[in-house]
Enzyme design. Structure first.
Site, PDB file in Angstrom:
ATOM      1  CD  GLU A  32      26.770  49.685  51.677  1.00 51.53           C
ATOM      2  OE1 GLU A  32      26.166  50.654  52.192  1.00 51.53           O
ATOM      3  OE2 GLU A  32      27.101  49.635  50.470  1.00 51.53           O
ATOM      4  NE  ARG A 105      16.283  50.212  42.350  1.00 56.12           N
ATOM      5  CZ  ARG A 105      17.411  50.417  41.686  1.00 56.12           C
ATOM      6  NH1 ARG A 105      18.513  49.842  42.092  1.00 56.12           N
ATOM      7  NH2 ARG A 105      17.436  51.196  40.625  1.00 56.12           N
ATOM      8  CE1 TYR A 219       9.127  46.834  37.518  1.00 56.19           C
ATOM      9  CE2 TYR A 219       8.985  48.634  35.942  1.00 56.19           C
ATOM     10  CZ  TYR A 219       9.598  48.037  37.018  1.00 56.19           C
ATOM     11  OH  TYR A 219      10.691  48.631  37.616  1.00 56.19           O
ATOM     12  CG  ASP A 300      23.842  55.361  39.581  1.00 56.31           C
ATOM     13  OD1 ASP A 300      23.734  55.197  38.356  1.00 56.31           O
ATOM     14  OD2 ASP A 300      22.900  55.167  40.373  1.00 56.31           O
TER      15      ASP A 300
END
Length: 394
Positions: A32, A105, A219, A300
């Site tokens: 990463e 997230r 939400y 993605d």
């Protein structure tokens, strides 16, 4: 000992893929480029199709601890707040094997990260950028640029889970025609303390407001203490980059939406936002193939999609599970596993990409077309709306 599978990118898709591949018995090196693994953004939804996959990875208890399960989804006409349909999702676990859940997230990413850190087959390197790589003679030789310099890694395969602007995809498809293109829509995102929202919008339910040329989704998150609000507007591009570099406060954004004439209750919710961040939505051309030899794409990087079916993260999770299954079924052959994974996933992912785009067009109708849409939603009702999307969740 066999060479590891290298996964580039430690987002939701990359972390899930690391767990799935490791559970299939393969060593994983997850790299990463960020110095610290932490998710940007706010809330997102995980539908039953992805929830089942995460549960099969042994994460059910950890997910339940950080998720919120909305009891209903309200589809509203944006100009007056009328509820066109209410989807009761309180008992969908019995039908589809998992509930609808919403997460911050960062919370879901931490669940996945902690599971990966605790797995003996997974090694995680942060602050490490993927450089050049070469796939030859059954191995992938790559350069990883980390804090201590450049490291040469010999891998048995490479998975590009590095997002819409994927470096792996750029190496596989070095063509200008594959560049991300602005979709014509922008998302404005904010988290709002629940006590600042209109009382009618504080329940543990999701809401979708339909306006001409725009729609709003919101939400509750984190045990109902905050509300995730996303305002999506059709508009010309403000800049050419994908990063969130602009912000508006709630009153400014409400004024920006004046042409859409949002209902008073919706305008009040938006005005309560201290800062809405600007996220232009980009699309990329669909791919006929995701894999070449010992290199493949995931999430993605393979199939970026509009967020209008709330399936972006879900499809990355489905990818990850299919990749792990391919390794369990096909053993040591990375090329065969990648080919089987692609064959299983590419058709469904492409269908959802197209459906997500159409859903955006449907949400943003105006005039007589919008009136006809609203009548159709009323006629279908909540049960009919759920049945209409059952193909996503089965």
């Amino acid at each position: 000992m066999s060479a590891p599978i290298v996964i580039a990118g430690a987002g939701i898709g990359g972390l899930t893929a690391a767990l799935a591949v490791a559970q299939a018995g393969r060593r994983v090196h997850l790299i990463e480029r960020a110095a610290k693994i932490e998710e940007v953004g706010a809330g997102f939804q995980i539908a039953p199709n992805a929830g089942r996959a995460l549960a099969r990875l042994g994460l059910e208890e950890a997910l339940a601890a950080v998720a919120l399960e909305p009891q209903g989804i309200n589809v509203r006409r944006g100009r007056d707040g009328a509820v066109l349909a209410r989807l009761d999702v309180s008992d969908v676990r019995a039908q589809w094997g998992a509930p609808f859940r919403v997460f911050h997230r960062a919370d879901l990413q931490q669940v996945l990260l902690q599971a990966a850190l605790g797995h003996p087959q997974i090694e995680i390197r942060t602050g490490t950028r993927l450089g050049e790589f070469e796939d030859r003679d059954g191995v992938v030789r790559l350069r990883a640029h980390g804090p201590e310099g450049v490291e040469e890694i010999v891998a048995s395969g490479l998975v590009g889970a590095d997002g819409q602007r994927s470096a792996v995809r750029a190496h596989l498809l070095p063509t200008e025609r594959d560049a991300p293109v602005y979709s014509g829509r922008t998302a404005w995102r904010a988290l709002i303390p629940t006590e600042l929202a209109p009382p009618e919008l504080r329940a543990r339910e999701s809401h979708l407001w339909l306006l001409p040329g725009a729609h709003v989704v919101h939400y509750p998150l984190r045990d109902g203490s905050i509300i995730n609000v996303v305002v999506i507007v059709s508009e010309p591009p403000r800049h050419t980059e994908g990063a969130a570099i602009l912000a508006l406060d709630g009153p400014e954004l409400a004024r920006h939406l004046r042409r859409q004439q949002p209902a008073e209750m919706l305008a009040a919710l938006i005005e309560a936002g201290a800062s809405f961040r600007h996220w232009p939505l980009f699309a990329r051309p669909p791919l006929k193939r995701w894999s070449r030899g010992g290199v493949t794409l995931l999430g993605d990087a393979a199939h970026p999609m509009m967020p209008f079916l709330a399936q972006g993260a879900a499809q990355a999770i489905e990818d990850a599970e299919a990749l792990g299954l391919a390794f369990r079924q096909l053993g040591a052959s990375v090329e065969r596993a990648f080919a089987a994974y692609e064959a299983k996933r590419i058709g469904r992912a492409a269908k959802i990409v197209r459906a997500s785009w159409r859903q955006g067009e449907y949400f943003h109708l105006s005039g007589l077309a919008a009136s006809a849409r609203d009548l159709t939603i009323r006629a279908l009702g909540g049960r009919g709306m759920l049945a209409r999307n059952a193909w996503l969740y089965r």
